[in-house]
Design a protein around this motif. Structure first.
Motif, PDB file in Angstrom:
ATOM      1  N   ASP A   1       4.295  -5.792   0.117  1.00 24.21           N
ATOM      2  CA  ASP A   1       5.361  -6.606   0.701  1.00 24.21           C
ATOM      3  C   ASP A   1       5.501  -7.932  -0.029  1.00 24.21           C
ATOM      4  N   GLN A   2       4.404  -8.546  -0.412  1.00 22.87           N
ATOM      5  CA  GLN A   2       4.469  -9.814  -1.123  1.00 22.87           C
ATOM      6  C   GLN A   2       4.964  -9.626  -2.554  1.00 22.87           C
ATOM      7  N   CYS A   3       4.617  -8.515  -3.194  1.00 27.05           N
ATOM      8  CA  CYS A   3       5.106  -8.224  -4.544  1.00 27.05           C
ATOM      9  C   CYS A   3       6.627  -8.126  -4.551  1.00 27.05           C
ATOM     10  N   LEU A   4       7.179  -7.460  -3.549  1.00 29.58           N
ATOM     11  CA  LEU A   4       8.627  -7.326  -3.456  1.00 29.58           C
ATOM     12  C   LEU A   4       9.279  -8.659  -3.104  1.00 29.58           C
ATOM     13  N   ALA A   5       8.742  -9.339  -2.111  1.00 31.91           N
ATOM     14  CA  ALA A   5       9.350 -10.575  -1.618  1.00 31.91           C
ATOM     15  C   ALA A   5       9.330 -11.682  -2.664  1.00 31.91           C
ATOM     16  N   LYS A   6       8.284 -11.741  -3.446  1.00 33.03           N
ATOM     17  CA  LYS A   6       8.180 -12.794  -4.466  1.00 33.03           C
ATOM     18  C   LYS A   6       8.824 -12.401  -5.783  1.00 33.03           C
ATOM     19  N   GLY A   7       9.236 -11.141  -5.910  1.00 32.36           N
ATOM     20  CA  GLY A   7       9.835 -10.679  -7.158  1.00 32.36           C
ATOM     21  C   GLY A   7       8.811 -10.498  -8.264  1.00 32.36           C
ATOM     22  N   ASP A   8       7.535 -10.380  -7.888  1.00 37.74           N
ATOM     23  CA  ASP A   8       6.465 -10.219  -8.868  1.00 37.74           C
ATOM     24  C   ASP A   8       6.559  -8.854  -9.559  1.00 37.74           C
ATOM     25  N   LYS A   9       5.917  -8.771 -10.729  1.00 34.76           N
ATOM     26  CA  LYS A   9       5.908  -7.526 -11.506  1.00 34.76           C
ATOM     27  C   LYS A   9       5.337  -6.353 -10.710  1.00 34.76           C
ATOM     28  N   CYS A  10       4.376  -6.649  -9.855  1.00 40.19           N
ATOM     29  CA  CYS A  10       3.726  -5.574  -9.106  1.00 40.19           C
ATOM     30  C   CYS A  10       4.692  -4.861  -8.156  1.00 40.19           C
ATOM     31  N   GLY A  11       5.840  -5.439  -7.864  1.00 38.61           N
ATOM     32  CA  GLY A  11       6.826  -4.805  -7.001  1.00 38.61           C
ATOM     33  C   GLY A  11       7.799  -3.901  -7.742  1.00 38.61           C
ATOM     34  N   ALA A  12       7.762  -3.932  -9.075  1.00 40.37           N
ATOM     35  CA  ALA A  12       8.722  -3.156  -9.876  1.00 40.37           C
ATOM     36  C   ALA A  12       8.624  -1.657  -9.606  1.00 40.37           C
ATOM     37  N   GLN A  13       7.408  -1.128  -9.582  1.00 46.61           N
ATOM     38  CA  GLN A  13       7.228   0.310  -9.352  1.00 46.61           C
ATOM     39  C   GLN A  13       7.679   0.702  -7.953  1.00 46.61           C
ATOM     40  N   VAL A  14       7.382  -0.137  -6.981  1.00 48.92           N
ATOM     41  CA  VAL A  14       7.788   0.148  -5.600  1.00 48.92           C
ATOM     42  C   VAL A  14       9.311   0.154  -5.493  1.00 48.92           C
TER      43      VAL A  14
ATOM     44  N   ALA B   1      15.829   0.384 -10.419  1.00 50.47           N
ATOM     45  CA  ALA B   1      15.983  -0.833  -9.622  1.00 50.47           C
ATOM     46  C   ALA B   1      16.252  -1.969 -10.602  1.00 50.47           C
ATOM     47  N   SER B   2      17.384  -2.638 -10.431  1.00 47.72           N
ATOM     48  CA  SER B   2      17.695  -3.732 -11.348  1.00 47.72           C
ATOM     49  C   SER B   2      17.143  -5.066 -10.856  1.00 47.72           C
ATOM     50  N   SER B   3      16.874  -5.193  -9.550  1.00 45.97           N
ATOM     51  CA  SER B   3      16.265  -6.417  -9.029  1.00 45.97           C
ATOM     52  C   SER B   3      15.721  -6.185  -7.631  1.00 45.97           C
ATOM     53  N   TYR B   4      14.865  -7.083  -7.208  1.00 45.79           N
ATOM     54  CA  TYR B   4      14.320  -7.072  -5.855  1.00 45.79           C
ATOM     55  C   TYR B   4      13.882  -8.495  -5.549  1.00 45.79           C
TER      56      TYR B   4
END
Length: 101
Positions: A38-51, A64-67
């Motif tokens: 949840d924090q990876c997505l909310a902060k736009g961190d690299k770790c959220g890219a795969q999710v 996914a072009s952005s999150y």
């Protein structure tokens, strides 16, 4: 007749070039999962890219072009500001994932 052929050829060229690629934004609740996703997505961190990519692919989009985190005020429609089941304190957090075909 020649101009009609040119117009049809141009329309085909533009359509096949991806100028009409479909883009859609999904707003999802940012719920803590215990893994930090949840924090990876909310902060736009690299770790959220795969999710984000997996989320888009599960809905038949290519990527996914952005999150990013979205404030409830940015969302049109009815979004509850507070919840009765808010034990973790993040009930007002949402994530926008932009998917493209």
């Amino acid at each position: 007749m020649r101009s009609l052929f040119a117009l049809v050829s141009f329309a085909y060229l533009v359509a096949s070039s991806g100028a009409f690629a479909e883009t859609r934004v999904f707003i999802i609740a940012n719920q803590a999962d215990g893994y930090g996703v949840d924090q990876c997505l909310a902060k736009g961190d690299k770790c959220g890219a795969q999710v984000a990519r997996t989320y888009c692919q599960s809905r038949d989009f290519a990527r996914a072009s952005s999150y990013r985190r979205v404030d409830p005020d940015e969302i049109t429609g009815s979004v509850p500001k507070t919840g009765a089941n808010c034990s973790h304190g993040h009930c007002d957090e949402y994530v926008a994932i932009t998917c493209q075909r």
